[in-house]
Scaffold this active site. Structure first.
Site, mmCIF file in Angstrom:
data_model
loop_
_atom_site.group_PDB
_atom_site.id
_atom_site.type_symbol
_atom_site.label_atom_id
_atom_site.label_comp_id
_atom_site.label_asym_id
_atom_site.label_seq_id
_atom_site.Cartn_x
_atom_site.Cartn_y
_atom_site.Cartn_z
ATOM 1 N N GLU A 269 36.386 39.546 38.984
ATOM 2 C CA GLU A 269 37.208 38.475 39.252
ATOM 3 C C GLU A 269 36.950 37.479 38.436
ATOM 4 O O GLU A 269 36.184 37.225 37.296
ATOM 5 C CB GLU A 269 36.428 37.895 39.770
ATOM 6 C CG GLU A 269 37.203 36.127 40.812
ATOM 7 C CD GLU A 269 36.049 35.350 41.599
ATOM 8 O OE1 GLU A 269 36.974 34.244 41.621
ATOM 9 O OE2 GLU A 269 35.358 35.287 41.519
ATOM 10 N N LYS A 344 43.279 34.331 46.579
ATOM 11 C CA LYS A 344 41.695 34.099 46.916
ATOM 12 C C LYS A 344 41.952 32.589 48.751
ATOM 13 O O LYS A 344 42.858 31.925 47.884
ATOM 14 C CB LYS A 344 40.986 33.542 45.937
ATOM 15 C CG LYS A 344 39.597 33.225 46.717
ATOM 16 C CD LYS A 344 38.363 32.954 44.845
ATOM 17 C CE LYS A 344 37.147 32.929 45.607
ATOM 18 N NZ LYS A 344 36.254 32.884 44.044
ATOM 19 N N CYS A 378 35.349 37.868 46.052
ATOM 20 C CA CYS A 378 34.454 37.198 45.602
ATOM 21 C C CYS A 378 34.199 36.602 46.820
ATOM 22 O O CYS A 378 33.346 36.962 48.223
ATOM 23 C CB CYS A 378 34.040 36.085 44.700
ATOM 24 S SG CYS A 378 32.501 35.977 44.271
#
Length: 519
Positions: A269, A344, A378
């Protein structure tokens, strides 16, 4: 900024059957590849397509013919005159093609000079191998030119030359590629192409064995394994001068993963925040938006790399400005030149505070040549509902590019990733950054230990860790996962979490594209 149209950055790369409409372009490519040699006649190509259309293939890039392969099936005979390609291939007309034979004979593979260095020959050899498996053929036999021999013919025999190529002391454009694609040298053929002055008329005689071959079987033998090779990059952040420095560092890992014939390579990321070290210092919110200006270069670079190195790339993630909002987006760059994206969904407090990132709204899954995959960035792996949704959509492998500053942050990602494997019978690969970026706020220190996790059961790795790197060093881990084993485990494992969910008590309800769904 308007929404980015990913099709503007795609390289349309297609492996498809040869058509007679390709004839003029095919001949132009042949003349470029083999100057001075007589090209195919139209009636030869028509005959090849008539007798064995499945064996005639081309690769097209952006509408232009880039590579081709032609072949036929024969019944193997040790006494066959393999040294005479005109007899073996019926002078290119392949009227001797035998659909009930056991051997695929490769007549020719060629790659246009404009597209060399992109591993297109590997794609064609892989396609031949798959054809061999589908038709339950025992082997592939090829006779390859030795175009590098002419430069050494005054100093060594053809035998000495090919031995040098095999032991890597010499390089031949054709033989080196054939050996690297699993072919074994069986001998030399003199006077194969007398007019081929570069090869001094010689050719190599090579064979590839199909380990899935079942003698007498009328259909393809299905392998009990279905392996997918994953490479996860542990990427060291360091100051750079410009985008070309960034590209060089990334290409090293892609090239290495490709040399190991990986199917996927996963980057961390926001490894692109490395680019902030080469622009004037700005406040974090401004810096993130400045970083987003690199997105077109980033997309073009990774698209080219995926096609050139024949590997599917999860390009970590990058800041993207769309409709005046800043998103943290991970892209899948397929090796056929197409692109997909995953925003995300859960934004950490620090991302919100320092950069003002906007959350995404949809869990996507992506069809690839190695199965169905998902990408969760993440923090998203720490929310079990998202992997439930991805698994319900068919995801077998979940890729998690992450970026954490401390061991505590990393352990949250790691432990949640391992839990998702157990809950959903999936593999999860995680890749993060290490190193430091002095004076780049909110991206100054990094902690990572990249890994590939499995369900926790007898048939998988003892600790449910297929592979992992040492912490906080720059490296690359490579490991094979078996998606067929995953399917069996879902049905017959010691515990069957997916099947044993109490949907009478609970379920995941989510909104997508204006509709409500439940898992």
């Amino acid at each position: 900024m308007e929404t980015i149209d990913l099709k503007d950055h795609e390289w349309k790369t297609v492996l498809r059957p040869l058509s007679i409409d390709d004839f003029d372009e095919l001949i132009a490519m042949q003349l470029a590849c083999f100057p001075g040699m007589h090209p195919w006649e139209r009636d030869q190509i028509e005959s090849q397509l008539q007798h064995f259309p499945d064996g005639q293939m081309v690769i097209e890039i952006e509408g232009k013919l880039a590579a081709s392969s032609c072949s036929l099936i024969l019944n193997y005979d040790v006494n066959m005159e393999w040294h005479d390609w005109k007899k073996v291939a019926d002078e290119g007309y392949i009227r001797n093609h035998n659909p009930k034979g056991d051997t695929l004979y490769g007549i020719e593979i060629m790659v246009h000079p404009e597209f060399r260095g992109m591993k297109l020959a590997r794609r064609l050899y892989d396609a031949r191998k798959e054809l061999c498996r589908e038709k339950n053929l025992a082997r592939i036999i090829v006779a390859g030119r030795l175009p590098g021999y002419g430069k050494h013919a005054d100093d060594m025999t053809a035998r000495e030359y090919v031995e040098g190529v095999v032991d890597k002391t010499l390089y031949d454009p054709v033989l080196t590629a054939q050996i690297s694609n699993g072919f074994a040298l069986q001998g030399l053929i003199p006077n194969y192409f007398p007019s081929d002055s570069a090869s001094r008329g010689y050719a190599s005689f090579l064979e590839w064995r199909n380990l899935d071959y079942v003698k007498g079987a009328k259909r393809r033998f299905l392998s009990a394994t279905e392996l997918v090779r994953i490479a996860a990059v542990q990427y060291q952040m360091r100051t750079i001068k410009d985008f070309s420095d960034f590209a060089q560092q990334c290409e090293f890992f892609i090239d290495t993963a490709s040399e190991y014939k990986s199917d996927f390579v996963l980057f961390p990321e926001l490894h692109t925040t490395q680019l902030l070290s080469c622009i004037p210092e700005l406040r974090p919110g401004e810096a993130a938006r400045k970083l987003a200006e690199f997105t077109p270069q980033y997309l073009d670079f990774y698209t080219e790399m995926a096609v050139k190195y024949h590997v599917n790339i999860i390009g970590g993630s990058q800041f993207v400005m769309e409709d005046e909002a800043l998103y943290n987006v991970s892209y899948l760059f397929r090796r056929d030149g197409t692109l997909e994206k995953q925003e995300k969904i859960h934004i950490t407090p620090s991302e919100r505070k320092w950069w003002g990132v906007t959350p995404g709204r949809k869990v996507n899954v992506f069809e690839t040549d190695c199965g169905t995959v998902a990408i969760l960035i993440c923090y998203d792996i720490e929310f079990p509902e998202l992997v439930r949704i991805a698994a319900a959509k068919g995801a077998q492998i979940v890729f998690v590019p992450f970026n954490t500053d401390t061991r505590h942050g990393y352990l949250r990602v790691r432990n949640c990733a391992m839990a998702r494997c157990v809950e959903n019978h999936v593999y999860v690969a995680v890749a993060g950054c290490t190193g430091n970026l002095p004076f780049v706020e909110n991206s100054d220190i990094h902690y990572a230990q990249s890994a590939i996790f499995t369900p926790a059961d007898a048939e998988f790795a003892r600790d449910a860790i297929a592979a992992e790197s040492n912490a906080n060093i720059e490296t690359l881990i490579i490991h094979d996962v078996d998606v067929e084993q995953l399917r069996r485990h879902k049905e017959t494992g010691s515990v069957q979490n997916w099947n044993d969910r109490r949907k009478d008590l609970y379920k995941v309800v989510y909104q997508e594209d204006g509709h409500e769904f439940s898992v």
